[in-house]
Motif scaffolding. Structure first.
Motif, PDB file in Angstrom:
ATOM      1  N   ALA A  91      31.065 -45.486   7.257  1.00 35.94           N
ATOM      2  CA  ALA A  91      31.394 -46.023   5.937  1.00 35.94           C
ATOM      3  C   ALA A  91      32.587 -46.966   6.012  1.00 35.94           C
ATOM      4  O   ALA A  91      32.733 -47.864   5.172  1.00 35.94           O
ATOM      5  N   ALA A  92      33.439 -46.788   7.029  1.00 36.32           N
ATOM      6  CA  ALA A  92      34.595 -47.664   7.187  1.00 36.32           C
ATOM      7  C   ALA A  92      34.188 -49.094   7.530  1.00 36.32           C
ATOM      8  O   ALA A  92      34.975 -50.025   7.377  1.00 36.32           O
ATOM      9  N   ARG A  93      32.949 -49.282   7.989  1.00 37.59           N
ATOM     10  CA  ARG A  93      32.425 -50.641   8.201  1.00 37.59           C
ATOM     11  C   ARG A  93      31.613 -51.003   6.950  1.00 37.59           C
ATOM     12  O   ARG A  93      30.404 -51.214   6.995  1.00 37.59           O
ATOM     13  N   ALA A  94      32.326 -51.057   5.853  1.00 38.73           N
ATOM     14  CA  ALA A  94      31.702 -51.094   4.527  1.00 38.73           C
ATOM     15  C   ALA A  94      30.973 -52.394   4.231  1.00 38.73           C
ATOM     16  O   ALA A  94      30.145 -52.429   3.319  1.00 38.73           O
ATOM     17  N   LEU A  95      31.263 -53.457   4.972  1.00 43.56           N
ATOM     18  CA  LEU A  95      30.674 -54.760   4.663  1.00 43.56           C
ATOM     19  C   LEU A  95      29.621 -55.179   5.687  1.00 43.56           C
ATOM     20  O   LEU A  95      29.173 -56.329   5.676  1.00 43.56           O
ATOM     21  N   ALA A  96      29.205 -54.262   6.554  1.00 43.20           N
ATOM     22  CA  ALA A  96      28.162 -54.601   7.525  1.00 43.20           C
ATOM     23  C   ALA A  96      26.918 -55.075   6.793  1.00 43.20           C
ATOM     24  O   ALA A  96      26.401 -54.393   5.907  1.00 43.20           O
ATOM     25  N   PRO A  97      26.396 -56.243   7.122  1.00 45.32           N
ATOM     26  CA  PRO A  97      25.299 -56.821   6.341  1.00 45.32           C
ATOM     27  C   PRO A  97      23.943 -56.212   6.677  1.00 45.32           C
ATOM     28  O   PRO A  97      23.731 -55.660   7.761  1.00 45.32           O
ATOM     29  N   ALA A  98      23.015 -56.342   5.751  1.00 40.51           N
ATOM     30  CA  ALA A  98      21.659 -55.827   5.950  1.00 40.51           C
ATOM     31  C   ALA A  98      21.002 -56.459   7.169  1.00 40.51           C
ATOM     32  O   ALA A  98      20.196 -55.811   7.855  1.00 40.51           O
ATOM     33  N   GLU A  99      21.325 -57.708   7.462  1.00 42.60           N
ATOM     34  CA  GLU A  99      20.736 -58.378   8.619  1.00 42.60           C
ATOM     35  C   GLU A  99      21.089 -57.662   9.919  1.00 42.60           C
ATOM     36  O   GLU A  99      20.277 -57.621  10.857  1.00 42.60           O
ATOM     37  N   LEU A 100      22.288 -57.094   9.987  1.00 37.68           N
ATOM     38  CA  LEU A 100      22.692 -56.349  11.183  1.00 37.68           C
ATOM     39  C   LEU A 100      21.885 -55.057  11.288  1.00 37.68           C
ATOM     40  O   LEU A 100      21.461 -54.669  12.382  1.00 37.68           O
ATOM     41  N   VAL A 101      21.669 -54.390  10.163  1.00 39.77           N
ATOM     42  CA  VAL A 101      20.841 -53.182  10.139  1.00 39.77           C
ATOM     43  C   VAL A 101      19.447 -53.498  10.675  1.00 39.77           C
ATOM     44  O   VAL A 101      18.899 -52.770  11.523  1.00 39.77           O
ATOM     45  N   GLU A 102      18.867 -54.585  10.206  1.00 37.24           N
ATOM     46  CA  GLU A 102      17.522 -54.960  10.625  1.00 37.24           C
ATOM     47  C   GLU A 102      17.459 -55.317  12.104  1.00 37.24           C
ATOM     48  O   GLU A 102      16.486 -54.983  12.794  1.00 37.24           O
ATOM     49  N   ALA A 103      18.492 -55.978  12.607  1.00 36.50           N
ATOM     50  CA  ALA A 103      18.505 -56.363  14.023  1.00 36.50           C
ATOM     51  C   ALA A 103      18.554 -55.131  14.922  1.00 36.50           C
ATOM     52  O   ALA A 103      17.855 -55.071  15.953  1.00 36.50           O
ATOM     53  N   VAL A 104      19.366 -54.157  14.544  1.00 37.64           N
ATOM     54  CA  VAL A 104      19.457 -52.927  15.340  1.00 37.64           C
ATOM     55  C   VAL A 104      18.142 -52.165  15.277  1.00 37.64           C
ATOM     56  O   VAL A 104      17.620 -51.699  16.300  1.00 37.64           O
ATOM     57  N   ALA A 105      17.582 -52.020  14.077  1.00 31.31           N
ATOM     58  CA  ALA A 105      16.320 -51.297  13.925  1.00 31.31           C
ATOM     59  C   ALA A 105      15.202 -51.969  14.718  1.00 31.31           C
ATOM     60  O   ALA A 105      14.393 -51.293  15.373  1.00 31.31           O
ATOM     61  N   ALA A 106      15.149 -53.283  14.685  1.00 31.52           N
ATOM     62  CA  ALA A 106      14.103 -54.009  15.404  1.00 31.52           C
ATOM     63  C   ALA A 106      14.207 -53.785  16.903  1.00 31.52           C
ATOM     64  O   ALA A 106      13.190 -53.660  17.605  1.00 31.52           O
ATOM     65  N   ALA A 107      15.434 -53.719  17.423  1.00 31.03           N
ATOM     66  CA  ALA A 107      15.617 -53.501  18.855  1.00 31.03           C
ATOM     67  C   ALA A 107      15.161 -52.101  19.263  1.00 31.03           C
ATOM     68  O   ALA A 107      14.587 -51.919  20.341  1.00 31.03           O
ATOM     69  N   VAL A 108      15.403 -51.113  18.404  1.00 32.81           N
ATOM     70  CA  VAL A 108      14.916 -49.756  18.703  1.00 32.81           C
ATOM     71  C   VAL A 108      13.390 -49.745  18.672  1.00 32.81           C
ATOM     72  O   VAL A 108      12.738 -49.176  19.558  1.00 32.81           O
ATOM     73  N   ARG A 109      12.804 -50.390  17.678  1.00 35.12           N
ATOM     74  CA  ARG A 109      11.349 -50.449  17.579  1.00 35.12           C
ATOM     75  C   ARG A 109      10.716 -51.097  18.806  1.00 35.12           C
ATOM     76  O   ARG A 109       9.591 -50.780  19.177  1.00 35.12           O
ATOM     77  N   SER A 110      11.434 -52.019  19.414  1.00 37.50           N
ATOM     78  CA  SER A 110      10.894 -52.745  20.565  1.00 37.50           C
ATOM     79  C   SER A 110      10.801 -51.874  21.809  1.00 37.50           C
ATOM     80  O   SER A 110      10.249 -52.309  22.822  1.00 37.50           O
ATOM     81  N   GLY A 111      11.354 -50.660  21.740  1.00 39.71           N
ATOM     82  CA  GLY A 111      11.256 -49.740  22.866  1.00 39.71           C
ATOM     83  C   GLY A 111      12.582 -49.265  23.419  1.00 39.71           C
ATOM     84  O   GLY A 111      12.612 -48.453  24.352  1.00 39.71           O
ATOM     85  N   ARG A 112      13.698 -49.737  22.867  1.00 37.18           N
ATOM     86  CA  ARG A 112      15.010 -49.293  23.338  1.00 37.18           C
ATOM     87  C   ARG A 112      15.298 -47.870  22.856  1.00 37.18           C
ATOM     88  O   ARG A 112      15.002 -47.524  21.720  1.00 37.18           O
ATOM     89  N   GLU A 113      15.917 -47.070  23.721  1.00 31.83           N
ATOM     90  CA  GLU A 113      16.302 -45.712  23.326  1.00 31.83           C
ATOM     91  C   GLU A 113      17.533 -45.731  22.423  1.00 31.83           C
ATOM     92  O   GLU A 113      17.656 -44.911  21.514  1.00 31.83           O
ATOM     93  N   ALA A 114      18.456 -46.650  22.717  1.00 29.07           N
ATOM     94  CA  ALA A 114      19.709 -46.724  21.973  1.00 29.07           C
ATOM     95  C   ALA A 114      20.175 -48.168  21.918  1.00 29.07           C
ATOM     96  O   ALA A 114      20.060 -48.909  22.902  1.00 29.07           O
ATOM     97  N   VAL A 115      20.707 -48.558  20.754  1.00 29.75           N
ATOM     98  CA  VAL A 115      21.100 -49.951  20.517  1.00 29.75           C
ATOM     99  C   VAL A 115      22.434 -49.960  19.777  1.00 29.75           C
ATOM    100  O   VAL A 115      22.623 -49.207  18.813  1.00 29.75           O
ATOM    101  N   VAL A 116      23.351 -50.826  20.209  1.00 27.55           N
ATOM    102  CA  VAL A 116      24.638 -50.960  19.524  1.00 27.55           C
ATOM    103  C   VAL A 116      24.929 -52.426  19.243  1.00 27.55           C
ATOM    104  O   VAL A 116      24.628 -53.292  20.074  1.00 27.55           O
TER     105      VAL A 116
END
Length: 243
Positions: free
Chosen positions: A122-147
């Motif tokens: 929650a302390a990264r309160a301004l993280a944009p939705a685009e960042l959420v989507e980029a991380v989720a997409a990388a996990v979907r692509s087959g990655r076990e963990a993404v940062v």
């Protein structure tokens, strides 16, 4: 604690074309810590930025991400009902004494049908939705963990116990890691089941299992609000990037 600010819109009601709504992501938000470096006696996630709690800002942006099916908040045990009133669209559970225990409590509320789990501060309160989507997409692509990661721009020096410089560290391979961090749900569950030490970073727990952690480009908006000065910086960013 009485709060009137809410994130009340249904996550499924966003104006996003249906074909792009994957709805396969749960986001865990550990929000039970006090955040002593920020000062005051209020839990860090409930400290206000521009008149609203950091937690509300964070969840509002998470809810903008088309992939997010649910948000699970691990709240301070004494503030569970207050947090439910603030963020009615989220699932709220009592948090633990440490961040790791809070993440575990939130993870337990995620159904097995959800395969992608993100953990966000929650302390990264301004993280944009685009960042959420980029991380989720990388996990979907087959990655076990993404940062999300940003290059280190400052000069880094290694020092001894007397604060004397031992060497200047090559910063080229170094990265500053942000959240949300993304995982296959089964991988994150296994990491928590096998954790033997206290971790402040879920990706570190997955590393201990021997899995590779993949980096995607981070965002300047996802700065961590830790000190009073960070609140001032975040206010400027919020004014420049309102929802």
């Amino acid at each position: 604690m009485t709060r009137t600010t809410t994130v009340s819109s249904d996550i499924d009601s966003r104006d996003v074309p249906a074909p792009h709504r994957r709805k396969d992501v749960a986001v865990l938000v550990p929000a039970a810590g006090m955040g002593l470096r920020l000062g005051g006696g209020t839990p860090k996630a409930l400290r206000e930025l521009a008149g609203e709690p950091l937690l509300v800002h964070a969840c509002r942006r998470l809810a903008q991400a088309p992939s997010v099916a649910m948000i699970v908040i691990a709240a301070p045990p004494a503030e569970v009902e207050a947090v439910r009133a603030m963020v009615p669209a989220a699932t709220v559970v009592p948090g633990g004494a440490t961040r790791q225990l809070s993440v575990a409590a939130a993870l337990a509320a995620v159904p097995e049908t959800i395969e992608v789990v993100l953990v966000h501060d929650a302390a990264r309160a301004l993280a944009p939705a685009e960042l959420v989507e980029a991380v989720a997409a990388a996990v979907r692509s087959g990655r076990e963990a993404v940062v999300p990661a940003l290059p280190v721009v400052d000069t880094i020096k290694r020092v001894d116990t007397g604060e004397c410089v031992l060497e200047t560290v090559d910063r080229a391979p170094l990265r500053v890691i942000q959240t949300p961090q993304g995982f296959r749900r089964v991988t994150l569950v296994r990491a928590h089941e096998h954790a033997v030490d206290e971790h402040t970073d879920d990706a570190g727990m997955v590393e201990r299992l021997g899995h590779q952690v993949h980096c995607v480009p981070g965002s300047d908006l996802a700065l961590k609000i830790t000190r009073p000065l960070d609140l001032l910086i975040a206010e400027s960013l919020l004014a420049a990037h309102p929802l």
